[in-house]
Every structure is written in structure tokens, then in C-alpha cells.
Design a protein around this motif. Structure first.
Motif, PDB file in Angstrom:
ATOM      1  N   PHE A 219      85.185 121.072  45.389  1.00  8.29           N
ATOM      2  CA  PHE A 219      84.300 120.263  46.241  1.00  8.29           C
ATOM      3  C   PHE A 219      83.398 119.424  45.336  1.00  8.29           C
ATOM      4  N   ALA A 220      83.995 118.803  44.326  1.00 14.94           N
ATOM      5  CA  ALA A 220      83.238 118.050  43.312  1.00 14.94           C
ATOM      6  C   ALA A 220      82.298 117.034  43.943  1.00 14.94           C
ATOM      7  N   LEU A 221      81.085 116.993  43.407  1.00 14.77           N
ATOM      8  CA  LEU A 221      80.080 116.030  43.852  1.00 14.77           C
ATOM      9  C   LEU A 221      79.719 115.011  42.771  1.00 14.77           C
TER      10      LEU A 221
ATOM     11  N   ASP B 104      79.848 121.423  29.926  1.00 12.08           N
ATOM     12  CA  ASP B 104      80.005 122.478  30.931  1.00 12.08           C
ATOM     13  C   ASP B 104      79.264 122.195  32.222  1.00 12.08           C
ATOM     14  N   ASN B 105      78.101 121.559  32.126  1.00  9.18           N
ATOM     15  CA  ASN B 105      77.272 121.311  33.305  1.00  9.18           C
ATOM     16  C   ASN B 105      76.899 119.841  33.396  1.00  9.18           C
ATOM     17  N   PHE B 106      76.822 119.347  34.618  1.00 10.08           N
ATOM     18  CA  PHE B 106      76.416 117.966  34.871  1.00 10.08           C
ATOM     19  C   PHE B 106      75.942 117.874  36.300  1.00 10.08           C
ATOM     20  N   PRO B 107      74.914 117.164  36.618  1.00  9.92           N
ATOM     21  CA  PRO B 107      73.994 116.513  35.701  1.00  9.92           C
ATOM     22  C   PRO B 107      73.037 117.481  35.029  1.00  9.92           C
ATOM     23  N   SER B 108      73.010 118.689  35.526  1.00  5.46           N
ATOM     24  CA  SER B 108      72.224 119.774  34.902  1.00  5.46           C
ATOM     25  C   SER B 108      72.905 121.060  35.337  1.00  5.46           C
TER      26      SER B 108
ATOM     27  N   VAL C 215      84.828 121.294  36.469  1.00 10.44           N
ATOM     28  CA  VAL C 215      85.987 121.827  37.174  1.00 10.44           C
ATOM     29  C   VAL C 215      87.292 121.188  36.712  1.00 10.44           C
ATOM     30  N   LEU C 216      87.272 119.890  36.331  1.00 11.67           N
ATOM     31  CA  LEU C 216      88.529 119.206  36.062  1.00 11.67           C
ATOM     32  C   LEU C 216      88.281 117.913  35.306  1.00 11.67           C
ATOM     33  N   ARG C 217      89.199 117.584  34.419  1.00 13.20           N
ATOM     34  CA  ARG C 217      89.175 116.272  33.775  1.00 13.20           C
ATOM     35  C   ARG C 217      90.427 115.514  34.197  1.00 13.20           C
ATOM     36  N   LEU C 218      90.222 114.274  34.625  1.00 12.76           N
ATOM     37  CA  LEU C 218      91.317 113.377  34.969  1.00 12.76           C
ATOM     38  C   LEU C 218      91.094 112.082  34.211  1.00 12.76           C
ATOM     39  N   GLY C 219      92.012 111.742  33.350  1.00 14.00           N
ATOM     40  CA  GLY C 219      91.853 110.520  32.564  1.00 14.00           C
ATOM     41  C   GLY C 219      90.562 110.569  31.774  1.00 14.00           C
TER      42      GLY C 219
ATOM     43  N   PHE D 290      84.879 115.959  36.167  1.00 14.96           N
ATOM     44  CA  PHE D 290      84.437 116.213  37.541  1.00 14.96           C
ATOM     45  C   PHE D 290      83.739 117.562  37.621  1.00 14.96           C
ATOM     46  N   TYR D 291      82.735 117.638  38.500  1.00 12.50           N
ATOM     47  CA  TYR D 291      81.865 118.810  38.568  1.00 12.50           C
ATOM     48  C   TYR D 291      81.630 119.250  40.007  1.00 12.50           C
ATOM     49  N   ASP D 292      81.793 120.555  40.235  1.00 16.66           N
ATOM     50  CA  ASP D 292      81.502 121.193  41.516  1.00 16.66           C
ATOM     51  C   ASP D 292      80.038 121.637  41.538  1.00 16.66           C
ATOM     52  N   PRO D 293      79.442 121.727  42.728  1.00 16.76           N
ATOM     53  CA  PRO D 293      78.071 122.221  42.802  1.00 16.76           C
ATOM     54  C   PRO D 293      78.002 123.724  42.507  1.00 16.76           C
TER      55      PRO D 293
END
Length: 144
Positions: free
Chosen positions: A102-104, A116-120, A126-130, A134-137
Motif C-alpha cells: 500500500f505504498a504511499l 530503509d525509511n522514507f520520508p522518515s 518495500v520495492l525498487r522499480l527502475g 517505493f515505501y509502505d506506511p
């Protein structure tokens, strides 16, 4: 300029991920729609796709100026093609990219490693594409 939600999503997909292939564009569309649909935290206080896209400092492509200079890669300069509209329709119909969670958030770190964390501590990798990470809450996101 008052674009429809479909047009706005197609333009943000093209602008933010036009060079990232089908999966990258679907991932960006998924993030935008996840923000529209979440009911808690910072994005839970936004109710429309337009509010999500134009939320201050969220999408570089929604800014006409960046760092005081004109941003030529903005929504108004995009010319979506059928693939961008198809992805917008796909995401607006409730579809999400498999494996994305449920990446935000997403961003381009301009290096091979995603932090590992973004924005904090509110987002967890969760995943890298190209070029995009991408980061889930995390549970901490609920307090934003």
C-alpha cells in the motif's frame, strides 16, 4: 487549468514515471490512488485526486517552479498517450501493482541503494522499480 481526474492522473504518470516502463508507471499511479483512498494520517485529510496531486511539495511534476527556476517537466507540458490514459483508468478502477503493498511514497535516490525509511520512520522500503524506491506506511504514519 482544470483537468479531469483521469487527465490529471495520466499526466502525473507520464511526468513522474514516463521512462520507467509499464510497471513503473503503474506503481506511480498506485501510489497516487493509495493516497486518495487512505482514511488516516496526513493523506487521510485529503479527499480528492486533485488535492493529492497538488498537495504542496509532494510531486515535482505538479510544481511550475523548483528552486526558484522554471520547471519544464511539469504537468502542463505533458502530452499523455493512450498508454498513460490506460494506466490511469486501470488505477482509478481500483487496481494496484502486485508486490507494491500500500505504498504511499516513491523517490529517485540517484544511486543504486534505497534507504530503509522514507520520508522518515513513517515509510518503510518495500520495492525498487527502475530508478524509483517505493515505501509502505509504518504504524508511525497514523500519527502524521
Amino acid at each position: 487549468m482544470a483537468y479531469s481526474d483521469r487527465e490529471l492522473l495520466a499526466r502525473i504518470v507520464e511526468c513522474e514515471a514516463g521512462g520507467e516502463g509499464d510497471a513503473g508507471m503503474r506503481a506511480v499511479a498506485s501510489v497516487v490512488m493509495n493516497r486518495v483512498q487512505i482514511t488516516y494520517g496526513e493523506y487521510g485529510r485529503l479527499y480528492t485526486l486533485r488535492e493529492v496531486v497538488y498537495q504542496k511539495y509532494q510531486f515535482t511534476c505538479a510544481m511550475e517552479t523548483v528552486g526558484g527556476a522554471y520547471n519544464p517537466q511539469n504537468l502542463y507540458n505533458m502530452r499523455p498517450t493512450q498508454v498513460h490514459y490506460d494506466i490511469a483508468d486501470w488505477a482509478m478502477a481500483g487496481n494496484r501493482l502486485s508486490g507494491l503493498g500500500f505504498a504511499l511514497w516513491f523517490y529517485n535516490p540517484y544511486q543504486p541503494i534505497c534507504r530503509d525509511n522514507f520520508p522518515s520512520a513513517v515509510g518503510q522500503f518495500v520495492l525498487r522499480l527502475g530508478d524509483h524506491c517505493f515505501y509502505d506506511p509504518t504504524p508511525a504514519y497514523a500519527g502524521t
